[in-house]
Write a protein that holds these residues in place. Structure first.
Motif, PDB file in Angstrom:
ATOM      1  N   PRO A  83      34.263  48.558  44.688  1.00 54.52           N
ATOM      2  CA  PRO A  83      35.392  47.764  44.187  1.00 54.52           C
ATOM      3  C   PRO A  83      35.817  46.600  45.069  1.00 54.52           C
ATOM      4  O   PRO A  83      36.780  45.915  44.726  1.00 54.52           O
ATOM      5  CB  PRO A  83      36.518  48.796  44.102  1.00 54.52           C
ATOM      6  N   ASN A  84      35.152  46.371  46.222  1.00 56.91           N
ATOM      7  CA  ASN A  84      35.480  45.176  47.004  1.00 56.91           C
ATOM      8  C   ASN A  84      35.120  43.931  46.212  1.00 56.91           C
ATOM      9  O   ASN A  84      34.038  43.858  45.610  1.00 56.91           O
ATOM     10  CB  ASN A  84      34.699  45.177  48.322  1.00 56.91           C
ATOM     11  N   LEU A  85      35.996  42.969  46.232  1.00 51.76           N
ATOM     12  CA  LEU A  85      35.747  41.718  45.525  1.00 51.76           C
ATOM     13  C   LEU A  85      35.499  40.624  46.554  1.00 51.76           C
ATOM     14  O   LEU A  85      36.393  40.248  47.299  1.00 51.76           O
ATOM     15  CB  LEU A  85      36.945  41.350  44.644  1.00 51.76           C
ATOM     16  N   ASN A 111      29.160  39.758  46.448  1.00 55.95           N
ATOM     17  CA  ASN A 111      29.083  40.687  45.317  1.00 55.95           C
ATOM     18  C   ASN A 111      28.935  39.940  44.004  1.00 55.95           C
ATOM     19  O   ASN A 111      28.060  40.237  43.178  1.00 55.95           O
ATOM     20  CB  ASN A 111      30.343  41.549  45.249  1.00 55.95           C
ATOM     21  N   GLU A 112      29.850  38.984  43.801  1.00 57.63           N
ATOM     22  CA  GLU A 112      29.854  38.213  42.556  1.00 57.63           C
ATOM     23  C   GLU A 112      28.524  37.480  42.366  1.00 57.63           C
ATOM     24  O   GLU A 112      27.949  37.468  41.279  1.00 57.63           O
ATOM     25  CB  GLU A 112      31.015  37.208  42.571  1.00 57.63           C
ATOM     26  N   SER A 113      28.050  36.861  43.438  1.00 60.11           N
ATOM     27  CA  SER A 113      26.809  36.081  43.353  1.00 60.11           C
ATOM     28  C   SER A 113      25.625  36.970  43.022  1.00 60.11           C
ATOM     29  O   SER A 113      24.829  36.657  42.129  1.00 60.11           O
ATOM     30  CB  SER A 113      26.555  35.350  44.680  1.00 60.11           C
ATOM     31  N   MET A 114      25.479  38.089  43.736  1.00 57.07           N
ATOM     32  CA  MET A 114      24.349  38.977  43.507  1.00 57.07           C
ATOM     33  C   MET A 114      24.325  39.512  42.085  1.00 57.07           C
ATOM     34  O   MET A 114      23.270  39.514  41.429  1.00 57.07           O
ATOM     35  CB  MET A 114      24.391  40.151  44.492  1.00 57.07           C
ATOM     36  N   VAL A 115      25.469  39.942  41.590  1.00 59.38           N
ATOM     37  CA  VAL A 115      25.528  40.511  40.242  1.00 59.38           C
ATOM     38  C   VAL A 115      25.203  39.464  39.191  1.00 59.38           C
ATOM     39  O   VAL A 115      24.421  39.706  38.263  1.00 59.38           O
ATOM     40  CB  VAL A 115      26.913  41.141  39.990  1.00 59.38           C
ATOM     41  N   ILE A 127      49.717  31.487  45.149  1.00 59.18           N
ATOM     42  CA  ILE A 127      48.724  32.088  46.035  1.00 59.18           C
ATOM     43  C   ILE A 127      48.246  33.378  45.385  1.00 59.18           C
ATOM     44  O   ILE A 127      48.999  34.354  45.274  1.00 59.18           O
ATOM     45  CB  ILE A 127      49.310  32.355  47.435  1.00 59.18           C
ATOM     46  N   VAL A 128      46.987  33.357  44.936  1.00 56.77           N
ATOM     47  CA  VAL A 128      46.402  34.484  44.219  1.00 56.77           C
ATOM     48  C   VAL A 128      45.416  35.199  45.136  1.00 56.77           C
ATOM     49  O   VAL A 128      44.449  34.595  45.607  1.00 56.77           O
ATOM     50  CB  VAL A 128      45.680  34.012  42.940  1.00 56.77           C
ATOM     51  N   GLY A 129      45.667  36.479  45.403  1.00 57.58           N
ATOM     52  CA  GLY A 129      44.778  37.239  46.267  1.00 57.58           C
ATOM     53  C   GLY A 129      45.571  38.184  47.145  1.00 57.58           C
ATOM     54  O   GLY A 129      46.806  38.223  47.102  1.00 57.58           O
ATOM     55  N   ASP A 130      44.852  38.973  47.939  1.00 53.74           N
ATOM     56  CA  ASP A 130      45.535  39.864  48.867  1.00 53.74           C
ATOM     57  C   ASP A 130      44.751  39.962  50.170  1.00 53.74           C
ATOM     58  O   ASP A 130      43.670  39.406  50.301  1.00 53.74           O
ATOM     59  CB  ASP A 130      45.765  41.249  48.243  1.00 53.74           C
ATOM     60  N   GLY A 131      45.324  40.658  51.121  1.00 55.16           N
ATOM     61  CA  GLY A 131      44.716  40.787  52.435  1.00 55.16           C
ATOM     62  C   GLY A 131      45.804  40.980  53.472  1.00 55.16           C
ATOM     63  O   GLY A 131      46.977  40.633  53.242  1.00 55.16           O
ATOM     64  N   ALA A 132      45.424  41.529  54.619  1.00 53.68           N
ATOM     65  CA  ALA A 132      46.402  41.826  55.668  1.00 53.68           C
ATOM     66  C   ALA A 132      47.145  40.588  56.136  1.00 53.68           C
ATOM     67  O   ALA A 132      48.312  40.658  56.547  1.00 53.68           O
ATOM     68  CB  ALA A 132      45.691  42.498  56.850  1.00 53.68           C
ATOM     69  N   ALA A 176      51.136  35.809  43.942  1.00 53.92           N
ATOM     70  CA  ALA A 176      50.860  36.459  42.659  1.00 53.92           C
ATOM     71  C   ALA A 176      50.046  37.746  42.805  1.00 53.92           C
ATOM     72  O   ALA A 176      49.869  38.473  41.822  1.00 53.92           O
ATOM     73  CB  ALA A 176      50.120  35.484  41.736  1.00 53.92           C
ATOM     74  N   GLY A 177      49.525  38.024  44.015  1.00 54.80           N
ATOM     75  CA  GLY A 177      48.733  39.234  44.213  1.00 54.80           C
ATOM     76  C   GLY A 177      47.285  39.059  43.785  1.00 54.80           C
ATOM     77  O   GLY A 177      46.867  37.989  43.335  1.00 54.80           O
ATOM     78  N   LYS A 178      46.518  40.137  43.914  1.00 51.07           N
ATOM     79  CA  LYS A 178      45.091  40.099  43.583  1.00 51.07           C
ATOM     80  C   LYS A 178      44.888  40.179  42.082  1.00 51.07           C
ATOM     81  O   LYS A 178      45.527  40.980  41.403  1.00 51.07           O
ATOM     82  CB  LYS A 178      44.361  41.263  44.265  1.00 51.07           C
ATOM     83  N   ILE A 179      44.007  39.344  41.573  1.00 54.00           N
ATOM     84  CA  ILE A 179      43.665  39.352  40.147  1.00 54.00           C
ATOM     85  C   ILE A 179      42.158  39.546  40.022  1.00 54.00           C
ATOM     86  O   ILE A 179      41.369  38.699  40.453  1.00 54.00           O
ATOM     87  CB  ILE A 179      44.104  38.049  39.454  1.00 54.00           C
ATOM     88  N   THR A 180      41.755  40.668  39.462  1.00 55.43           N
ATOM     89  CA  THR A 180      40.332  40.989  39.344  1.00 55.43           C
ATOM     90  C   THR A 180      39.749  40.589  37.996  1.00 55.43           C
ATOM     91  O   THR A 180      38.533  40.434  37.874  1.00 55.43           O
ATOM     92  CB  THR A 180      40.108  42.498  39.551  1.00 55.43           C
ATOM     93  N   ASP A 181      40.605  40.427  36.998  1.00 55.68           N
ATOM     94  CA  ASP A 181      40.150  40.049  35.657  1.00 55.68           C
ATOM     95  C   ASP A 181      39.849  38.552  35.643  1.00 55.68           C
ATOM     96  O   ASP A 181      40.747  37.716  35.761  1.00 55.68           O
ATOM     97  CB  ASP A 181      41.247  40.377  34.640  1.00 55.68           C
TER      98      ASP A 181
END
Length: 385
Positions: A12-14, A18-22, A240-245, A266-271
């Motif tokens: 589930p890491n985004l 990952n995106e490129s390989m898939v 700001i869309v995304g998350d992280g420490a 806005a937090g992480k958006i996976t869709d």
């Protein structure tokens, strides 16, 4: 042709690799190839339609990542020995990939590596030790130098590889990134809801999308926007869309700079469909990162006719023509503030650049996957000779 794609992380890491390989794997399958993935095993199993995924025994690593331990998983050796693969394509240079390289050499399978990350910068940021950084750089370069062919996602990445100690005389082929977002695919109704929810009406809207990390240089955007506001231009919002420490530090910085009303986390958006609507709701993507080797978000924004403001000399700026298909600015908060004010005084400049981004910056995975297919065939022809 049967291809094994190997990466030392997975959903589930985004992240970009990952995106490129898939996406590349799916397109190669559409071209008639057989593609399988080899990745670390995660507690949460995420499947990908149309792709066979092999999962290697792993243990927890830093943040939410996993460290694969193929030496303790017999299925990995069995897979490469008996899988009938024509090509092994490494998307990373760590434990799982290095093990796959070793077996590829043993069983006569050509191995390709694609450079997607500025590893030394990442190591310096995480390890805080010169000795450890030096050790890790030696480790990954032994893997990269052992491959039959190496590709990079941008011209700047080629220079980085040479600087790291890439020893082979042959050319490093540049095969850029792409995006799976279809042009202008944002849902108009959803975009309208985003505009209403965050109060973007009558406000010029900037956006950042991706991992919240210091290396992304988001703090430059905040500093520039603080200057802009102090000069009397407060009618803007920064999504700001995304998350992280690093998000906690960014929130604190926004408060200290007096940007609480202007900056929206806005937090992480996976869709991806929803993310397209966020891009469509914005006027400019602010991406002052010198760390990224390309930046998939630049292409995603371009697919939605949203131009990117990038740092001059960065890999992200390579496809952008300043004022035509985006904006390329020198480093410095004052310089970025001055350029932002010019656009706020004439928003039509951003609209025109957005159309230019859609026309000149956007690229689908179809062409990229075909270039990889051509490279694979060249390697197989060379092996036969």
């Amino acid at each position: 042709m049967k291809i094994l794609q190997v990466l030392d992380s997975f959903y589930p890491n985004l992240d970009g690799p990952n995106e490129s390989m898939v996406n590349i794997s799916k397109k190669l399958c559409e071209q008639g190839h057989t593609v399988e993935l080899l990745v670390p095993k995660y507690p949460e199993i995420v499947e990908v339609d149309g792709l066979k995924i092999h999962r290697c025994f792993s243990v927890p690593s830093n943040e939410d990542y996993r460290a694969a331990l193929p030496q303790f998983d017999r299925s990995v050796k069995k897979l490469i020995k008996n899988g009938g693969f024509d090509i092994i394509h490494l998307q990373s240079p760590f434990i799982l990939s290095k093990y796959a390289l070793k077996l590829g050499k043993k069983y006569g399978v050509p191995v390709v590596f694609t450079m997607r990350t500025k590893f030394r910068d990442e190591f310096k940021n995480r390890l805080k030790s010169r000795l450890l950084v030096k050790f890790m750089m030696g480790y990954i370069m032994r893997c990269i130098n052992g491959c039959n062919a190496v590709t990079a996602v941008s011209g700047g990445t080629v220079e980085v590889l040479r600087e790291y100690g890439y020893k082979k005389c042959g050319d490093i082929r540049v095969i850029g990134n792409a995006t799976g977002m279809l042009p202008l695919s944002a849902d108009i109704e959803v975009t309208g809801k985003i505009v209403k929810e965050y109060g973007l009406e009558n406000n010029f809207t900037f956006i950042y999308a991706g991992r919240l990390a210091e290396v992304k240089n988001i703090q430059l955007s905040l500093s520039a926007l603080s200057i802009v506001k102090k000069r009397g231009y407060g009618n803007f919002r920064f999504l700001i869309v995304g998350d992280g420490a690093y998000g906690k530090i960014l929130k604190k910085t926004a408060r200290e700079l007096g940007l609480t009303e202007n900056v929206i986390f806005a937090g992480k958006i996976t869709d991806k469909k929803l993310l397209a609507s966020y891009y469509a709701a914005a006027d400019i993507l602010l991406f002052p990162s010198a760390f990224d080797t390309f930046g998939l978000v630049v292409l995603e924004a371009a697919a939605n006719a949203t131009p990117t403001a990038a740092l001059k000399g960065s890999c992200a700026s390579e496809r952008i023509e300043d004022g035509v298909s985006g904006f390329v600015w020198e480093d410095g908060a004052e310089i970025w503030a001055e350029n932002i004010i010019k656009i706020l005084n004439d928003p039509s400049v951003a609209k025109r650049a957005g159309q230019g981004a859609l026309k000149y910056v956007y690229e689908s995975w179809d062409g990229v996957s075909k270039r990889y297919s051509e490279l694979y065939n060249e390697l197989l022809d060379a092996e036969k000779k």
